[in-house]
Design a protein around this motif. Structure first.
Motif, PDB file in Angstrom:
ATOM      1  N   GLU A 173       1.121  -1.431  -0.235  1.00  0.00           N
ATOM      2  CA  GLU A 173       0.290   0.330   0.637  1.00  0.00           C
ATOM      3  C   GLU A 173       1.127   1.364  -0.101  1.00  0.00           C
ATOM      4  O   GLU A 173       0.175   2.604  -0.917  1.00  0.00           O
ATOM      5  N   ASP A 174       1.832   1.101   1.064  1.00  0.00           N
ATOM      6  CA  ASP A 174       3.222   2.506   0.552  1.00  0.00           C
ATOM      7  C   ASP A 174       3.826   2.156  -0.750  1.00  0.00           C
ATOM      8  O   ASP A 174       3.502   3.565  -0.814  1.00  0.00           O
ATOM      9  N   THR A 176       2.440   1.769  -3.237  1.00  0.00           N
ATOM     10  CA  THR A 176       1.528   2.260  -4.510  1.00  0.00           C
ATOM     11  C   THR A 176       0.749   3.185  -3.862  1.00  0.00           C
ATOM     12  O   THR A 176       0.682   4.606  -5.692  1.00  0.00           O
ATOM     13  N   GLU A 177       1.523   4.224  -3.263  1.00  0.00           N
ATOM     14  CA  GLU A 177       0.797   5.302  -3.231  1.00  0.00           C
ATOM     15  C   GLU A 177       1.899   6.281  -3.125  1.00  0.00           C
ATOM     16  O   GLU A 177       1.835   7.772  -3.479  1.00  0.00           O
ATOM     17  N   LYS A 179       5.237   8.578  -4.621  1.00  0.00           N
ATOM     18  CA  LYS A 179       5.172   8.946  -5.601  1.00  0.00           C
ATOM     19  C   LYS A 179       6.324  10.201  -5.956  1.00  0.00           C
ATOM     20  O   LYS A 179       6.317  11.196  -4.673  1.00  0.00           O
TER      21      LYS A 179
END
Length: 407
Positions: A173-174, A176-177, A179
């Motif tokens: 999750e980390d 993926t978020e 950027k």
């Protein structure tokens, strides 16, 4: 170069272990190195790059992220965000103890981490990435087959480079978020992107994305034929030399002092590493050279051999002497160069070498003269070659006096 063991506190209160590679002389700048995903501060590429930069006067701190290498903590509880926080804490420790880290260097996922951390670290003037992904989520390709299992069970054990690691859902999750777009635009530092077109772990298209996403000043240099982990010593040396040369334009470097104990007329030769044979040569505190041996002799072939340096001295002195005489006699010499080779012969094979039986060093010198010179003028310049000072020294009786230094 001196290596100092250091410990500081990471994002979760764990002790993080680091090494500070210090120059032999004064520190001209300070750098912070972030290693690749699941690697450590002690992988060969990190050691070689840090060591070479230290030889150029740049102190480099390389540390193990939480749960990796010698650092405390559980890797399973970390993620990209925690790595970035560890970087910020490492930079703060450097600022408080050694100096502000002007240079951030990141290898693979460490490259993405230094980009993310840079805007929040005061004093950073330059950022370097080596084989870095443009999106942290790229790292999930290393365990793509287990992603469904991680999502379903909350965690799973994966094999990375032959070692087991536990990856949790929160890690997925980390990344993926996370950027890099905003960090690249707000870098406020020069960016150097180093990447190999042959990198099969992180494709070179990632380098293009990083370069396009950053504002100027920015540079890209290809590491042709290098692998992702920069395993070949010559590639790591090249990376360090490129970073050092590029960084002089952007880092606020302290003045480079003359080498202590090497005043005018003194040539200091210091081994670059206890492994191999490469030597850093400092002449009168002004000029830097490198000596080495070829791989078949146990070296890394990053500089001429000692005998090649002797041959270079003979060739240089020969060309200089010929030019000096041609200039004084106003001869139409357009260009001169000298090919010098070295070997050993038995004295029985050399009629002019004196005592028979033993071996003798022979330097073969082929002189090339360009210009509208007459045969007599060419012969004059050929004869003058034998009068160059180094030639005379090599043919004279030589005494070498050796003592131990009072260190």
């Amino acid at each position: 170069m001196a290596t100092e063991k250091i410990t500081f506190t990471g994002h979760n209160g764990d002790a993080l272990h680091a090494r500070l590679d210090r120059p032999d002389g004064p520190i001209r700048a300070v750098a912070l190195f972030a290693h690749c995903f699941t690697c450590s501060k002690d992988i060969p590429a990190a050691r070689r790059i840090a060591g070479r930069l230290a030889a150029q006067g740049i102190a480099v701190l390389r540390f193990d992220f939480t749960g990796l290498g010698h650092s405390e903590g559980e890797f399973a509880n970390t993620n990209f965000t925690s790595n970035v926080e560890d970087l910020r804490l490492a930079a703060r420790h450097l600022t408080e103890t050694v100096g502000v880290p002007q240079l951030l260097i990141g290898h693979s996922l460490g490259g993405a981490a230094v980009i993310k951390a840079a805007p929040d670290i005061s004093g950073v003037r330059a950022v370097v990435t080596i084989g870095a992904p443009s999106d942290p989520s790229h790292v999930s390709k290393n365990f793509a087959a287990q992603i469904d299992a991680i999502q379903a069970a909350g965690e799973a054990e994966v094999d990375l480079a032959g070692r087991p690691f536990t990856i949790k859902r929160q890690f997925l999750e980390d990344i993926t978020e996370a950027k890099l777009d905003d960090a690249l635009k707000n870098l406020d530092a020069a960016l150097l992107v180093l990447h190999s077109p042959q990198d099969t772990t992180v494709g070179v298209s990632n380098a293009a994305d990083l370069f396009q996403g950053a504002m100027h000043p920015k540079s890209f240099i290809t590491l042709d034929n290098a692998d992702h982990l920069i395993t070949r010593p010559a590639d790591a040396e090249y990376v360090a030399d490129v970073i050092g040369a590029w960084g002089t334009r952007y880092l606020d470097l302290a003045d480079e002092p003359a080498t202590p104990g090497a005043p005018e007329g003194v040539t200091r030769v210091s081994e670059a590493s206890a492994k191999g044979f490469r030597q850093d040569i400092n002449v009168s505190g002004k000029h830097m050279l490198t000596a080495d041996e070829p791989p078949k002799m146990g070296g890394t072939d990053l500089g001429p051999t000692p005998y090649q340096l002797v041959a270079a001295g003979l060739g240089a002195c020969t060309s200089m002497t010929i030019r000096m005489v041609a200039r004084r006699k106003d001869l139409p010499l357009e260009h001169v160069f000298c090919d010098v080779t070295h070997d050993k012969k038995h004295r029985t094979d050399c009629e002019s070498c004196g005592e028979k039986g033993a071996r003798v060093d022979v330097f073969h010198r082929r002189i090339h003269l360009a210009g509208d010179l007459s045969p007599d003028e060419r012969q004059t310049l050929l004869e003058i070659a034998d009068k160059c000072p180094v030639h005379r020294t090599l043919e004279s009786e030589i005494l070498i006096e050796t003592v131990l230094a009072d260190d």
